[in-house]
Design an enzyme around this catalytic site. Structure first.
Site, PDB file in Angstrom:
ATOM      1  CB  VAL A   1       1.649   0.125   4.865  1.00 37.46           C
ATOM      2  CG1 VAL A   1       0.271  -0.355   5.340  1.00 37.46           C
ATOM      3  CG2 VAL A   1       2.255   1.096   5.869  1.00 37.46           C
TER       4      VAL A   1
ATOM      5  CG  LEU B   1      -1.946  -1.117   1.312  1.00 36.76           C
ATOM      6  CD1 LEU B   1      -2.680  -1.073   2.644  1.00 36.76           C
ATOM      7  CD2 LEU B   1      -2.932  -1.040   0.163  1.00 36.76           C
ATOM      8  N   GLY B   2       2.183   1.091   0.152  1.00 37.58           N
ATOM      9  CA  GLY B   2       3.096   2.235   0.143  1.00 37.58           C
ATOM     10  C   GLY B   2       4.023   2.211   1.343  1.00 37.58           C
TER      11      GLY B   2
ATOM     12  CG  ASP C   1       3.619  13.984   7.940  1.00 39.51           C
ATOM     13  OD1 ASP C   1       3.620  15.030   7.251  1.00 39.51           O
ATOM     14  OD2 ASP C   1       3.950  12.872   7.482  1.00 39.51           O
TER      15      ASP C   1
ATOM     16  N   GLY D   1       5.799   4.132   4.673  1.00 37.53           N
ATOM     17  CA  GLY D   1       5.535   5.119   5.708  1.00 37.53           C
ATOM     18  C   GLY D   1       6.830   5.630   6.300  1.00 37.53           C
TER      19      GLY D   1
ATOM     20  CE  LYS E   1       4.647   2.498   9.234  1.00 36.20           C
ATOM     21  NZ  LYS E   1       4.240   3.858   9.641  1.00 36.20           N
TER      22      LYS E   1
END
Length: 437
Positions: free
Chosen positions: A183, A175-176, A291, A178, A198
């Protein structure tokens, strides 16, 4: 010798290198003001930034047009870099070289060698050192870790390629990345529920990174609110630390904006209230996100918002936490508060209020509030410090002042002139929502 250097290993500027300064973010792009300027029309003027702090090197894409990729995976948010990680930006490839008293490793990127799975260019010598087999098709580090590229079955084979099993979790793709890990979408076979898993890979397990990862897990697990993604489990599997988080198919708000477009103004105000309610809960427990941005906000059932990624959060009541307070600049440039640029140690809960204001401005106007070239980082920082922004009325001349005023107030460069709590901002947004027909 520099402790760490960034070297161009592919593209027109192949062979160039630059030492990374300690505790100061360096930008990379085609702009002449960048710390490393590359002749590449496919790169943004300011493409990504890289920061070396206490032997930990982190990278962040700066809203570049074509994206930044680490080992073939698109970079989302900040991510820790390891020795010889491959960075792809535009038509260039770079790598991060940690050095000691000896000469740095000589890296030569083969122009005709690409990962069979993801297609990213790879260096055979780098990948052999990281575990790639010398026999068979080339496969990059990330694809090997995920085991996403087993030998494909023939047309006559009945073999079914299954996702990788990690303890009770079946991994179904990334999912990308972090701030402190990667993740994955995963199925918990015990409950048959989807989770966002994660993971911290074994190679990332340096003491400070582990501490930051566990601190994120501790903070996330301590928060139980409908507007914050829940933590299901924290643990250790096959030499990897993991956090299993609540998963939603709706994706993040950034993707929603790209795919759907601007929401109705009533929805914007409702979303603003939801964010403030979740932040109020976190702030009352001494947690600042620091963030907050559309990419860190998920859409749950009925398009209710849920805040994710507390990798840069600060626990006010945790006296031993000093993981991110020494960074000169910390956060995502477009949504950072002026105090995060000027003096990050002074950033309190009002930095989250500022980020909500910028998010609401973008949701209402469909554009950034800042009067700068989106790729000029120094201009952006100066605009934030000086309060040089567009007004919502300039971009949306039919917008009611009752909507615009609380958004502008939330984005005041002086924290004392903003709403002093998320509760106060939520009250103003509810009042504006009530005035809409």
């Amino acid at each position: 010798m520099p402790r760490c250097e960034l070297r161009v290993v592919g593209g027109e500027d192949k062979g160039r290198s630059v030492p990374l300064p300690d505790r100061t973010a360096m930008t990379v792009g085609r702009g002449k003001d960048c710390g490393l300027c590359l002749d590449d029309a496919a790169m943004s003027r300011v493409h990504f930034s890289i920061l070396l702090e206490d032997d930990i090197c982190s990278i962040e894409d700066l809203d570049s047009h074509n994206g930044t990729f680490i080992n073939g995976l698109r970079l989302r948010g900040a991510q820790i870099l390891q020795h010889l990680d491959l960075i792809t930006a535009g038509r260039h490839q770079l790598t991060c070289l940690f050095t000691s008293d000896c000469e740095p490793t000589v890296v030569d990127l083969g122009t005709d060698l690409h990962c069979q799975s993801c297609g990213c260019p790879i260096d055979r010598r780098i990948e052999l050192a990281l575990g790639m087999s010398a026999i068979g098709p080339p496969v990059c580090t990330i694809c090997r870790q995920l085991d996403q590229t087993p030998e494909k079955p023939s047309a006559h084979s009945d073999t079914v390629i299954s996702p990788q099993q990690l303890g009770p979790y079946l991994l179904h793709g990334s999912l990308g990345g972090g701030t402190t890990g990667i993740v994955y979408r995963a199925l918990d076979t015990r409950t048959e529920q989807w989770v966002a898993l994660k993971l911290m890979m074994p190679r990332d397990m340096k003491p400070k990174i582990i501490q930051r990862f566990l601190e994120e897990a501790r903070i996330t697990a301590s928060l139980d609110h409908p507007g914050i993604v829940r933590c299901h489990q924290i643990g250790h599997l096959e030499q990897m630390l993991f956090i299993a988080l609540e998963y939603h198919e709706g994706g993040d708000l950034e993707s929603w904006l790209h795919n759907v477009g601007l929401p109705e103004r009533k929805k914007v105000l409702d979303w603003g209230v939801e964010l403030c309610e979740a932040l109020t809960y976190a702030h009352e427990r001494g947690v600042i996100h620091r963030d907050l941005k559309p990419a860190n906000i998920l859409l749950g059932p009925a398009e209710k918002l849920k805040i994710i990624d507390f990798g840069l959060s600060r626990a006010l009541d945790h006296a031993g936490l000093r993981l991110t307070q020494t960074c000169n600049i910390l956060g995502t440039p477009q949504y950072m508060s002026p105090e995060q640029i000027d003096n990050v140690k002074q950033a309190d809960h009002r930095t989250d209020i500022y980020a909500v204001g910028v998010i609401l401005f973008r949701l209402l106007a469909g554009a950034s509030p800042f009067r700068t070239d989106r790729n000029n980082l120094m201009q952006l920082y100066r605009a934030k410090l000086d309060g040089e922004t567009y007004t919502l009325h300039q971009l949306c001349d039919d917008l009611s002042p009752s909507i615009a005023e609380p958004v502008h107030r939330a984005m005041a460069p002086d924290p004392s002139k903003r709403h002093q709590s998320a509760v106060a901002l939520a009250d103003d947004l509810r009042e504006a929502r009530g005035r809409l027909s």
